[in-house]
Design an enzyme around this catalytic site. Structure first.
Site, mmCIF file in Angstrom:
data_model
loop_
_atom_site.group_PDB
_atom_site.id
_atom_site.type_symbol
_atom_site.label_atom_id
_atom_site.label_comp_id
_atom_site.label_asym_id
_atom_site.label_seq_id
_atom_site.Cartn_x
_atom_site.Cartn_y
_atom_site.Cartn_z
ATOM 1 N N ASP A 1 0.871 -1.156 0.000
ATOM 2 C CA ASP A 1 0.000 0.000 0.000
ATOM 3 C C ASP A 1 0.920 1.221 0.000
ATOM 4 O O ASP A 1 2.048 1.149 0.497
ATOM 5 C CB ASP A 1 -0.905 0.000 1.233
ATOM 6 C CG ASP A 1 -1.766 1.248 1.285
ATOM 7 O OD1 ASP A 1 -2.447 1.536 0.284
ATOM 8 O OD2 ASP A 1 -1.743 1.940 2.310
ATOM 9 N N CYS A 2 0.466 2.329 -0.531
ATOM 10 C CA CYS A 2 1.344 3.491 -0.663
ATOM 11 C C CYS A 2 1.146 4.521 0.446
ATOM 12 O O CYS A 2 2.066 4.825 1.204
ATOM 13 C CB CYS A 2 1.125 4.142 -2.027
ATOM 14 S SG CYS A 2 2.299 5.467 -2.384
#
Length: 224
Positions: free
Chosen positions: A13-14
């Site tokens: 996930d960023c």
């Protein structure tokens, strides 16, 4: 379809995991509602989940604006015309966590392929990618799969695209709700980056870390 037999992949996930989205959001909101940021954010986090789950599908740019409008309305905070777009306008420049460079460089040096599975639009993450210390081998966005995590669409698209064996894939994320839960449903090994020292509702993470500093050796141990 891409064949990835034998290749080890770490998906991330960023925002919240690689990008310090809380600091980025606070700085952005201080420019439009100084002094009301904490009150607004407390509402925003829950309202955003609701907006992401609504149909028809909205772009993340529109999710950000609508969630901010509703949060302001529920807390009695007045927004100037156009101010609801401040989050999308600033998102590509939100800061990278200081432990990201070492972690990603270590994984790359060890031969890992790296990808991002993110709840954003392609143009927004393209801006963010310019600030990341390595080039990712793949990026799958909500815009690509027309859904927001915790939907399984990101994970299924990635699995189908790369034809990965489960033992060669680890997902790394901060959000238990958006990432750890759906990854567990698909049997993907998952590393929870618990930066805020939260208490998990149930023990679904394969490994829990407080930051990314030991991520590379941790993934080496998981996948050998």
């Amino acid at each position: 379809m891409q064949q990835s037999a034998g290749q080890r992949w770490a998906t991330f996930d960023c925002y919240g995991t690689l990008i310090d989205w809380e600091t980025g959001m606070r700085r952005a909101l201080e420019t439009i509602v100084p002094g009301n940021t904490s009150q607004l954010l407390a509402q925003y986090y829950e309202i955003e989940k609701q907006v992401e789950g609504e149909q028809p599908f909205r772009s993340y740019r529109n999710v950000l604006a609508e969630a901010l409008r509703r949060s302001a309305r529920s807390t009695g905070v007045m927004l100037a015309s156009g101010a609801e777009h401040v989050l999308a306008n600033t998102l590509p420049d939100w800061p990278v966590f200081p432990d990201v460079g070492r972690a990603l460089s270590g994984l790359r040096a060890a031969g890992w392929k790296l990808a991002i599975l993110s709840n954003v639009d392609r143009d927004l993450i393209a801006g963010t990618a310019r600030h990341l210390p390595v080039v990712f081998d793949d990026i799958i966005t909500a815009e690509d799969v027309r859904a927001y995590k915790p939907s399984l669409n990101h994970f299924r698209r990635f699995r189908e695209k790369h034809q990965l064996a489960d033992e060669n894939w680890v997902h790394v994320a901060r959000s238990y709700y958006h990432d750890i839960v759906p990854a567990s449903q698909l049997g993907i090994r998952r590393v929870w980056i618990n930066r805020s020292r939260e208490t998990a509702p149930e023990q679904l993470a394969t490994v829990e870390l407080s930051n990314l500093l030991t991520l590379a050796p941790t993934l080496q141990q998981l996948c050998g």
